[in-house]
Design an enzyme around this catalytic site. Structure first.
Site, mmCIF file in Angstrom:
data_model
loop_
_atom_site.group_PDB
_atom_site.id
_atom_site.type_symbol
_atom_site.label_atom_id
_atom_site.label_comp_id
_atom_site.label_asym_id
_atom_site.label_seq_id
_atom_site.Cartn_x
_atom_site.Cartn_y
_atom_site.Cartn_z
ATOM 1 C CG ASP A 234 58.672 -33.313 85.612
ATOM 2 O OD1 ASP A 234 59.541 -33.088 84.630
ATOM 3 O OD2 ASP A 234 58.090 -32.468 86.258
ATOM 4 C CG ASP B 196 56.572 -25.994 83.935
ATOM 5 O OD1 ASP B 196 56.818 -26.994 83.178
ATOM 6 O OD2 ASP B 196 56.624 -26.199 85.426
#
Ligand code: GLA
Length: 682
Positions: A417, A486
């Site tokens: 990430d 997200d």
């Protein structure tokens, strides 16, 4: 109407009555308004704006979202509401509103930035106005709609580009013409739908599920639990299993090392019991491509956030087996962020400089062994930057050591990430000034490291779609890559956030193929936490039909199927959405095609996916507030003649159709069908 009728001939009255009904129907509303009160103007900005939602900031009275004069393409408006997509407001019209007018557009304050929005207005659930896509700098669109007979008005603004950045949306000069009580802003209605379980329960007889093809590298550790529904115990067998592999005939778990020789190894899997037997060819492909079908599993983020513990992970593995998810093909049990030491909680690394787990993970190796003992796989998470997104230790400058540690623990999946890597990127850009090179750099580095390891570890790129990652994610060693921000933070006005994520992800359909998948993020249903503020779990706010749509879209898009709700609170409805074998088969098809959107209107869209056997999986998605008929023609699908149609959620044959198929689809729901040539086996 009655007053006028007294003065006129009956047939004229009849005509007028019909006209009034027609006007009411055209405006999408129920019946004509009656009032003797004088007409007056009520500004939208005089309503309670706390009832209006906004994707950023809070809606402003007679000002833009940034509290400046409302301005669209150089024209300033004194009255109106400045909001930000996605934005939604419901208004009770008290049956006294005659009309609504406004000028809509993006506020000039975004100053040449990428803002683009779509305004939609619904009267009693029917679409009355659609602005189309409006971009920053474009002139306002005039709204002028008749509200005769309308009870409720919905004002919706949705992002019309990839995300909602700079979507400063103005309802300028917005006003109602009222003859009676003032309209009132109200709370969003709760759409209560019955939780109808569409997926038939698997029978007692065995049915082997899961992928038909499986990629691994030569000589690496191998673990695969044959997914199989039905009443246990089963006797498993595997004809032509390479001699380096061993099958546990009771559990159906295959372990060992992958054959050293490259090539294809078709294995005849069989499960038998007193209720029947099931057979399926499982092709092991030894080469350098992993994830020949999209990975399936569970991830801790949206339920445990920074509360995640080793026990949660062990429980999740237990639940994956006990719930039947593993029998449907789910196999990865993945920790997300927050398993390492938090910034400030030194030491961060062990004597060998490898990243240390925090005290909620006392025995990482033991935990991974436990997950493997169930025949499942373990995944982990870290950032290439110095810190993860939640402020825990990242791998920056320790990439090789950390990857080695992951392999030592037995990790099978790594989510990598970007997070704080942005700082490193900025510094590097000063030297090279090459955006693409620098965006690829951390992923290529980890991709190369993983390839050298003596273990198959899938690499999941998480950098939210920057620099068109779908074009190069595979080249740097990624097996799947997030294409958007997200999902748990994504908003939608008239449609939930997952639709918008799906529309964005769907654009990249041509880049998906075996070993390389677009990742639109997790399946957030069941008990699931609110990503804003890392909230505790509660039941999803998605309606049952939205959940069917969500899962159908992810399968059509050949997305990784990673559930991220609470594994300890799996209810029957959630499992019916997650575990329908025929639905999952669409996702796991060996051809590895991602469905494009082949048709899209203001009321519906259609996705179609080519399957390896020549059939087509098709989703007809209703995006309106009411049930509508949706049809797809053979022409749109590039097929001809008589076709056999199967309803995938209900696992039911619908008969043979020629030229087109049509079905009534509920609000925000889907008709998910598979179209076979006639004559193909049922
Ligand atoms: C980012 C990712 C999420 C999650 C969090 C963890 O926001 O996109 O999926 O991993 O970080 O901090």
């Amino acid at each position: 109407m009655s007053r006028i009728c007294k003065q006129r001939h009956v047939s004229t009255c009849l005509l007028l009555t019909i006209c009034a009904v027609l006007v009411a129907q055209l405006s999408g509303c129920a019946s004509a308004v009656q009032s003797d009160k004088p007409e007056r103007t009520v500004w939208l900005s005089s309503l309670n704006l706390e009832k209006m939602t906004s994707g950023w900031g809070s809606p402003q009275k007679d000002k833009s979202i940034q509290n400046k004069p409302l301005t669209i393409a150089g024209r300033t408006y004194e009255k109106g509401v400045g909001t930000h997509a996605a934005s939604l407001m419901y208004v009770d019209l008290k049956k006294s509103c005659r009309s609504f007018s406004a000028y809509v557009g993006v506020d000039d304050e975004v100053n040449g930035k990428i803002g683009s929005v779509r305004f939609r207005i619904y009267g009693d659930g029917k679409l009355l106005f659609n602005s189309g896509v409006l971009k920053a700098g474009e002139p306002a669109k005039k709204v002028d709609i008749d509200l005769t007979g309308c009870k409720t008005l919905t004002l919706a603004v949705d992002p019309a580009g990839d995300n909602n950045s700079y979507d400063h949306a103005n309802w300028a000069d917005a006003a109602f013409v009222v003859a009676g009580d003032d309209p009132v802003a109200i709370d969003a209605p709760v759409f209560e739908e019955e939780k109808v379980i569409l997926t038939p329960k698997p029978g007692p007889e065995p049915r082997i599920n899961g992928p038909k093809v499986y990629g691994c590298r030569p000589g690496r550790p191998f673990i695969y639990r044959i997914p199989c529904t039905g009443r246990r115990p089963f006797r498993f067998s595997a004809e032509n299993l390479p001699p380096t592999l061993k099958l546990d005939t009771t559990t159906g778990i295959i372990t060992g090392t992958a054959p050293a020789k490259l090539g294809e190894y078709p294995v005849a899997l069989k499960a038998a019991s007193r209720h029947g037997s099931s057979q399926r060819t499982f092709k092991i492909v030894v080469g350098d491509t992993l994830a020949l079908t999209p990975p399936m599993g569970w991830n801790s983020w949206y339920i445990h956030y920074n509360r995640v513990t080793e026990q949660h992970m062990r429980n999740a593995a237990d639940a994956m087996i006990a719930s039947g998810m593993a029998d449907a093909g789910y196999m990865y049990v993945n920790i997300d962020d927050c398993w390492m030491k938090k910034r400030g909680d030194e030491p961060y690394r062990d004597a060998g400089k490898a990243v240390l787990p925090n005290n909620k993970f006392p025995d990482m190796k033991g935990m991974v062994d436990y997950i493997h003992s169930k025949g499942l796989r373990a995944g982990t998470y870290i950032s290439p930057g110095p810190w993860t997104c939640a402020g825990y230790v990242g791998s920056y400058q320790h990439e090789q050591i950390d990857a080695g540690k992951f392999a030592e623990w037995g990790i099978d999946f790594l989510k990598y990430d970007w997070c704080s890597y942005g700082q490193v990127y900025k510094e590097r850009m000063k030297q090279t000034n090459d955006d693409l090179l620098e965006k690829k750099r951390p992923y290529r580095q980890m991709g190369d490291i993983l390839k050298q390891l003596d273990r198959d570890i899938l690499l999941n790129l998480c950098q939210y779609g920057m620099s068109d990652v779908w074009q190069w994610g595979g080249e740097v060693g990624g097996h799947c890559w997030r294409t958007t921000g997200d999902l748990g933070l994504a908003g939608g006005a008239d449609l939930s956030g997952f639709y918008h994520i799906a529309f964005s992800n769907a654009q990249h359909w041509q880049y998906a193929k075996p070993g390389q998948w677009n990742d639109p993020d997790y399946i957030l249903i069941g008990w699931v936490g609110n990503a804003r503020g890392m909230g505790e779990g509660k039941p999803t706010s998605l309606t049952p039909n939205e959940q069917y749509s969500y899962m159908s879209m992810w399968c059509l898009m050949a997305a990784p199927l990673i559930f991220s709700g609470d594994m300890d609170k799996l209810d029957e409805f959630t499992l019916n959405v997650l575990c329908n074998a025929e639905v999952i088969e669409i996702d796991q098809d060996p051809l590895g095609k991602q469905a494009p959107i082949i048709a899209q209107t203001d009321e519906y869209f259609i996705m179609a996916k080519d399957m390896e056997d020549g059939s087509k999986a098709v989703g007809l998605f209703n995006t309106t507030e009411i049930a509508i008929n949706i049809s797809v023609s053979w022409n749109d699908l590039g097929i001809e003649g008589s076709r056999r149609i199967r309803d995938l959620w209900r696992q039911k044959n619908l008969g043979t159709y020629k030229n087109r198929f049509e079905m009534k689809v509920p609000r925000h729901g889907v008709a998910f069908i598979r179209i076979f040539p006639t004559g193909s086996a049922e």
